[in-house]
Design an enzyme around this catalytic site. Structure first.
Site, PDB file in Angstrom:
ATOM      1  N   GLU A  91       4.142  -6.387   3.841  1.00  0.00           N
ATOM      2  CA  GLU A  91       2.686  -6.453   4.026  1.00  0.00           C
ATOM      3  C   GLU A  91       2.283  -7.346   5.187  1.00  0.00           C
ATOM      4  O   GLU A  91       1.127  -7.337   5.613  1.00  0.00           O
ATOM      5  CB  GLU A  91       2.027  -6.940   2.723  1.00  0.00           C
ATOM      6  CG  GLU A  91       2.064  -8.442   2.464  1.00  0.00           C
ATOM      7  CD  GLU A  91       3.414  -8.986   1.987  1.00  0.00           C
ATOM      8  OE1 GLU A  91       3.463 -10.167   1.602  1.00  0.00           O
ATOM      9  OE2 GLU A  91       4.422  -8.233   2.005  1.00  0.00           O
ATOM     10  N   CYS A 140       8.113 -11.040  -2.938  1.00  0.00           N
ATOM     11  CA  CYS A 140       8.393 -12.480  -2.858  1.00  0.00           C
ATOM     12  C   CYS A 140       8.106 -13.152  -4.205  1.00  0.00           C
ATOM     13  O   CYS A 140       8.801 -12.902  -5.168  1.00  0.00           O
ATOM     14  CB  CYS A 140       7.617 -13.107  -1.701  1.00  0.00           C
ATOM     15  SG  CYS A 140       8.314 -14.697  -1.209  1.00  0.00           S
ATOM     16  N   HIS A 161       8.793  -9.334   3.195  1.00  0.00           N
ATOM     17  CA  HIS A 161       7.332  -9.165   3.218  1.00  0.00           C
ATOM     18  C   HIS A 161       6.884  -7.993   4.111  1.00  0.00           C
ATOM     19  O   HIS A 161       6.457  -8.202   5.244  1.00  0.00           O
ATOM     20  CB  HIS A 161       6.684 -10.437   3.756  1.00  0.00           C
ATOM     21  CG  HIS A 161       6.677 -11.576   2.802  1.00  0.00           C
ATOM     22  ND1 HIS A 161       5.743 -11.702   1.797  1.00  0.00           N
ATOM     23  CD2 HIS A 161       7.490 -12.649   2.686  1.00  0.00           C
ATOM     24  CE1 HIS A 161       5.976 -12.814   1.110  1.00  0.00           C
ATOM     25  NE2 HIS A 161       7.034 -13.400   1.621  1.00  0.00           N
TER      26      HIS A 161
END
Length: 1298
Positions: free
Chosen positions: A1265, A1138, A1263
């Site tokens: 994570e 990001c 994303h």
């Protein structure tokens, strides 16, 4: 001063939209061009190298052809004498890049408007192009030199009450907008006569803010007579009764910035303050709860009003105890009728509004963007909320009046976590340093506490506008990082006392801080960080500049605190010190005087208690017979009512996956339909316990039966939060937000009776506590329209939010009907017990009616039994789907379940209706209740459990979901209603679509709306080329060797903790590294095998998303050498996600094999996009994606600038054939797509991630994570256990290191 032209400031979409708006104001406008203009204040001539660096710094954003401008110049700049947040960040970046000759950089927009127009028309154009609170308009660039000149400070003034008496104070009361009551004026005259001197204006403003209704809650603390009868308790006393009756599980109530309740034990994950290594600390993780309102500012200026509302509530959470951490947010809006152009609904009757406030539609376009933008940039997920419109003419004993929400409700709330040892404030020792943490003082938000305490329309427009603050969320993030570092020190936490700076600015915050700590304070006004040196003492002390906290830090802890602030680059200043004597003294070294010198007891002490003597009014209502209505038309009207319709336009603009601790957001199922009943977060990364929050509000009912509206708000909160897995009903704690037009006939008595019904009766009967809340007592708007006096008065409005610890976040129920569970039944639980009361229902409102009898909670025992049975059935696995009954009634509940399940319905009403005339009331009544889906073979057992709990008369089987698109409702075999699910869903989605179309790129809105017509959309799916439950890193973890990965962040980055958690789980030692560590030489990247650049808003996206961060590395010699050396090491790996992806793409000149990478710019929708998107892993060399090629799975998306922009088509082709494309967006059929919203940013050929030729550096906008655990996914396949598919990526990195 240097003047540097910038890039065009408007995309094609924004350009055409603004041109259209200008033409509507001034028809003579024929053309428009806008570009950024940069101004640099330099103290010496720049060298050619320095000029090159500056030129590159100021080249940012998308590549748009630059034009030679023509037309009249309107140069929009920050107001002279101010320093904009953009400027402070851009100037920071310039300094970090070694441009020491630059004192400051500022930015404006040069608008060139073509056409022949008068000066009056030019003024109208200028008014449309700038925010007069923070900006001004000039006619040429050279005049901008005044940006860098500093005004002389204005002096103190006194109010001559010794000579002029009461009249002098009354005059100041009006001129300064103090909103002082008669008895307060008397009190001040007595107090200052006693002190033998005249008050200064600064003291009067301070007193007015500290004692405003907004801050002191005078009505809630007042004594009452109703109909001549003295009432035993105050409103606050009745709320506190809930705590006196049931205090268990509450750790802090009524005395801090937020309430604290008992949470679960978990391994709280954060970096060790000394070693900076992330790890888990097993401890109780207690829950903060707070809900605020920001109604007045949102009516005047919706974007900053809602943004600063969210920001203020976040600060309240962070400033609880000795410092805490906000975790998840909620937002709510109530406004008058929207009247969308081209989509005006039959019940929306135009009534007008005062000039000083904006329309309901503008509030709902701009306000939600403001609230979402602040939460997004701060890094807090927005997980639940509500939206209601109401505006109706009603007949009362005093004649006809309009009831509605011209003064809107803007609700900002949330929950956070706090350590057990930090729940209570500490001791402020004498001599403690009194500190302001955060941004500088600016002349904004003056008198907000007093302004919000007045009915809209009773103060001047200038005072109204001056009372709205402006936001800088990246600064608040830096402050929170400081607070986090402090609480992470445990018993060495340097913060002994903390408050946020809100209404009244420092003039309220510092006195509150020292008074609550049983101290006095001595302050130096010129120590307050100040970006507007021309301000008078009153303005410095009382302005409501945002993103500030006041703290007490002991002398012995100060150096530790200072070092933390410097590492986080967070401004702070020691403004004063604590004294033993309870005196408040403010000195001014510039003028050599003391603007404030008064005992705290005069400021905060013996102010007269309010007494209210009121009368009850006869209840109102009108006749409403739903049996005469056409059901098909009723369905269409109800589905389009904003309280019922899809809230998608409010949801996709807000990040819902940040923190990696979100277990249930608003979007449900494979088709991501916004119908969730509650929000759920995980306590930490190592457990399946968590926290839930849900809302309830039924405000229009208050016009018929105010106590019923209060009971129903609590009831709806409970039927919503029941979807989560909670041990017992009393674990739920409530926040109550009360809005009333105090003084309006009958409203005070309605308020008292409703508080009594809630605080003295229902909550004690349920065993539930209300430990926190807020009130807003001026919910009325008055104005004159061509000589006619008009007003709009809100109904009494109670908004309830429930919070609770959750036993198992995996067992949260959703409304998604399951078609993969065999034959199932739908069961209605009707807590109204067949009364079908239609008063103030959405159906009545869509016909301009109220009805007479409101639904109500008749028996608390029914609610308790319902909650217990639902929890039991959920624990036993019997409930497949759950949805509460609320706005729109049973029909809407079942339709929303079908929308989420992408299926049809076959409903038969034989068991719930006696005759045809009852059918409309049964389908559209809004009594409390729920619909559950169960396997048909379990139906007898389920019904028996409700019967055993005394609810036999409340339950009935009402039909089945069916595996096609048809919705049919019948009664004794005769059809009552039929329709197609997807067409009904389009009707339900149309209100959201119409607003989205006005706000965002209309082309994208059209694509999303048309996608609802697709018949064979399979929804989100998973197709993996690997075993999700296999841990390929396990052999390496067993060796005990844990390679180090630098979890890199810059100021404004907010996604580092979940990133560290993912790498930690994969067998790495994750180390917290701030860019300031690299620039100062405290950290050596040679100590790390891996580096990951995390998501967020570095420098608030100033100088382009990720570009400021990248340039501070490129143009700082120490940082450049460190990064270049790291990237060139063959044994190193790097990930950028990001904002980190954007940053690394701008470092491509240092990264071998990255020559094919694009630049990331604004999404095609022109909007922040928070979605779950489908991606396919491409065949590439990426070390993170080995063994995953061809796999398709969902992933979290949250970005505003993710569109991959290549230099030209050839560069795109080169990237395609080079094998460096790592991820592509695909549609639900698995095809690579550029269509919105499957491709949320419009990147060409679906490009979502890139890697280098050797695969050691990978960048991606999505994303991974945030979704490495199964429970973190908004939707997931049932065969996922603990791990989600994206965990493989991090384990691949661990395997590669070996």
């Amino acid at each position: 001063m240097l003047i540097l032209r910038g890039a065009p400031a408007l995309s094609a979409f924004r350009h055409s939209k603004l041109l259209e708006q200008l033409k509507q104001k001034v028809s003579a406008v024929s053309g428009l061009y806008a570009e950024f203009a940069h101004f640099a204040d330099v103290n010496d001539v720049l060298t050619s190298e320095e000029q090159q660096v500056l030129d590159r710094l100021l080249k940012y954003g998308p590549s748009v052809p630059v034009q030679e401008p023509s037309g009249r110049l309107f140069l929009v700049l920050p107001r002279f004498g101010t320093i904009s947040p953009w400027s402070s960040k851009a100037s920071d970046i310039a300094r970090n890049c070694g441009l020491t000759k630059i004192q400051r950089i500022e930015r404006g927009i040069a608008f060139y408007v073509e056409g022949q127009f008068s000066e009056a028309q030019a003024q109208a154009i200028a008014d449309s192009l700038h925010d007069r609170m923070t900006q001004l308009v000039l006619g040429d660039h050279e005049q901008a030199a005044s940006l860098f000149s500093h005004a002389q400070p204005k002096p103190l003034t006194a109010v001559d009450i010794l000579g002029g008496g009461r009249a002098a104070l009354e005059k100041a009361n009006v001129e300064l907008g103090l909103a002082l009551a008669e008895d307060e004026i008397d009190y001040l005259i007595t107090s200052f006569n006693g002190l033998g001197r005249n008050p200064h204006d600064i003291e009067l403003m301070m007193f007015a803010q500290a004692n405003s209704e907004h801050c002191r809650h005078k009505i809630f603390n007042a004594s009452w007579d109703i109909d001549g009868q003295s009432q035993e308790k105050s409103l606050f006393g009745m709320i506190k009764n809930t705590y006196q009756m049931h205090s268990e599980g509450v750790l802090s109530a009524y005395k801090d910035n937020a309430s604290v309740i008992v949470g679960n034990v978990a391994g709280r994950f954060f970096p060790d303050p000394e070693t900076r290594q992330y790890g888990a600390v097993q401890e109780p993780v207690h829950i903060l709860m707070k809900v605020e309102t920001h109604n007045h500012p949102t009516a005047i200026a919706p974007f900053p009003g809602a943004a600063t509302g969210s920001g203020g509530e976040i600060r309240d959470e962070g400033a609880t105890g000795r410092g805490a951490k906000p975790k998840a947010g909620l937002t709510g809006f109530t406004v008058s009728n929207l009247q969308i152009p081209g989509f005006v609904q039959p019940w929306e009757v135009p009534y007008g509004k005062p000039e000083r406030i904006v329309t309901a539609l503008d509030i709902m376009i701009e306000g939600p963007l403001g609230g979402a933008a602040f939460n997004n940039e701060f890094g807090r997920p927005a997980l639940t909320g509500y939206f209601r419109t109401f505006e109706q003419s009603i007949t009362t004993p005093h004649g006809d009046e309009v009831r509605g929400y011209h003064k809107p409700i803007m609700l900002a709330g949330g929950m956070g976590n706090i350590r057990e040892d930090h729940v209570q404030k500490g001791e402020i020792t004498v001599g403690s340093k009194l500190i302001v943490l955060g941004g500088p003082a600016m002349l904004i938000g003056l008198g907000g506490g007093a302004a919000s305490s007045m009915a809209t329309g009773t103060s001047s427009a200038d005072l109204d506008f001056a009372s709205v603050q402006r936001e800088n969320p990246e600064m608040e993030r830096r402050c929170q990082e400081v607070i986090d570092r402090c609480w992470q020190l445990g018993d060495r936490n340097p913060i002994s006392f903390i408050h946020d700076v809100g209404a009244g600015g420092l003039s309220n915050a510092f006195p509150e801080l020292v008074n609550d700590g049983d101290r006095g304070g001595r302050f130096e006004l010129r120590n307050v960080p100040n970006d507007e040196p021309g301000m008078a003492p009153l303005e410095i002390w009382s302005n409501e500049s945002q993103e500030r906290y006041v703290l007490a830090v002991g002398v012995e802890d100060f150096d530790r605190f200072k070092a933390i602030c410097e590492r986080e680059r967070c401004p702070f200043a020691v403004v004063g010190e604590a004294t033993a004597e309870p005196q408040l003294t403010v000195t001014d070294s510039h003028f050599g005087n003391s603007p404030v010198d008064m005992p705290l007891e005069v400021l905060l002490g013996k102010v007269p208690r309010m007494h209210r003597s009121v009368e009850r009014e006869a209840e109102i209502g009108d006749d409403f017979d739903p049996s005469t209505l056409d059901i098909e038309e009723s369905v269409q009207r109800v589905l389009r009512h904003p309280a019922v319709a899809s809230k998608s336009f409010l949801i996709t603009i807000g990040d819902r996956s940040i923190t990696g601790l979100v277990a249930r957001d608003q979007m449900v199922g494979p088709w991501q339909v916004p119908v969730a009943d509650c929000a759920v977060t995980a306590t930490s990364f190592d457990v399946n316990t968590g926290e839930a929050m849900a809302m309830g509000e039924r405000t229009p009912l208050a016009l018929l039966d105010a106590p019923a509206s209060g009971r129903m708000a609590i009831g709806e909160t409970l039927t919503n939060i029941a979807a989560s897995c909670i041990e017992k009903l009393s674990d739920i704690k409530l926040s109550a937000n009360w809005m009333s037009a105090a003084g309006h006939p009958g409203e005070d008595a309605r308020l008292y009776d409703t508080v009594k019904a809630v605080g003295m009766e229902l909550c004690p009967e349920l065993g539930i506590t209300i430990p926190v809340g807020k009130d807003s007592m001026s919910m009325k708007t008055r104005w004159s329209d061509e000589g006619t006096e008009k007003s709009v008065t809100s109904p009494l409005s109670l908004i309830v939010t429930g919070f609770a610890p959750v036993v198992d976040i995996r067992q949260t129920l959703t409304p998604e009907l399951r078609m993969d569970k065999g034959i199932t039944d739908l069961i209605l639980i009707d807590l109204g017990r067949g009364q079908n009361r239609m008063g103030a229902s959405i159906l009545a409102q869509t016909h301009g009616k109220l009805g007479r009898v409101a639904p109500d909670v008749d028996d608390a025992e029914d609610l308790k039994a319902f909650f217990a049975v639902i929890q039991g059935l959920n624990s036993d696995g019997h409930i497949l789907s759950y949805h509460d009954r609320s706005d729109g009634g049973l029909l809407v509940s079942t339709l929303e379940m079908a929308f989420a399940g992408h299926c049809g319905l076959n409903l038969h009403l034989d068991g719930v209706a006696d005759n045809v005339s009852e059918l409309s009331a049964i389908l559209f009544n809004e009594e409390l209740g729920a619909v559950i889906q169960v396997r048909q073979d379990a139906t007898p057992l389920v019904l028996a459990q409700f019967s055993a709990a005394g609810l036999e008369d409340c339950v009935a089987v009402i039909g089945q979901p069916i595996n096609n698109d048809e919705v049919s409702i019948s009664f004794h075999g005769e059809p009552v209603f039929s329709g197609q699910r997807r067409l009904l869903q389009r009707q339900w989605a149309e209100t959201s679509y119409q607003i989205q179309r006005l706000r965002d790129n209309a082309e994208c809105a059209d694509q999303e709306f048309d996608a609802l017509l697709e018949e064979d959309n399979p929804g989100l799916t998973v197709k993996l080329g690997f075993d999700v439950n296999e841990d390929i890193a396990a052999p390496y973890i067993k060796t005990g060797v844990r390679p180090q990965v630098a979890v890199l962040r810059e100021q404004g980055v907010n996604g580092q903790v979940e990133m560290a958690a993912a790498f930690d789980r994969a067998g790495f030692n994750a180390i917290d590294v701030h860019m300031s560590d690299i620039l100062a030489g405290r950290v050596d990247l040679n100590d790390f095998k891996g580096m990951v650049a995390c998501g967020g808003f570095s420098y608030g996206d100033v100088l382009g998303a990720g570009e400021g961060w990248a340039k501070s590395a490129l143009f700082n010699s120490r940082a450049r050498d460190a990064f270049q050396g790291f990237f060139e090491r063959a044994d190193s790996f790097t990930l950028g996600v990001c904002n980190g992806c954007q940053m690394l793409s701008n470092l491509h000149e240092l990264i071998p094999g990255s020559e094919f990478w694009p630049h990331f710019v604004r999404n095609r929708s022109e909007q922040f996009e928070a979605r779950v998107a489908m991606v396919q892993v491409q065949e590439s060399a990426s070390i993170f994606l080995q063994g995953m090629a061809g796999s398709r799975m969902p992933i979290a998306i949250a970005h505003g600038e993710g569109h991959a922009e290549f230099r030209n088509d050839d560069a795109l082709l080169e990237a395609d054939v080079s094998g460096t494309v790592a991820l592509r967006f695909v549609d639900n059929h698995g095809k690579v797509t550029e269509t919105y919203p499957a491709n949320p940013n419009g990147s060409p050929r679906g490009i979502g991630g890139m890697t280098t030729l050797d695969g050691r550096v990978t960048i991606m906008m999505p994303h991974p994570e945030r979704v490495f655990r199964a429970v973190q996914n908004s939707w997931r396949p049932e065969d996922w256990n603990e791990d989600a598919a994206w965990m493989r990526m991090f384990r691949n990195a661990r395997a590669w290191v070996n």
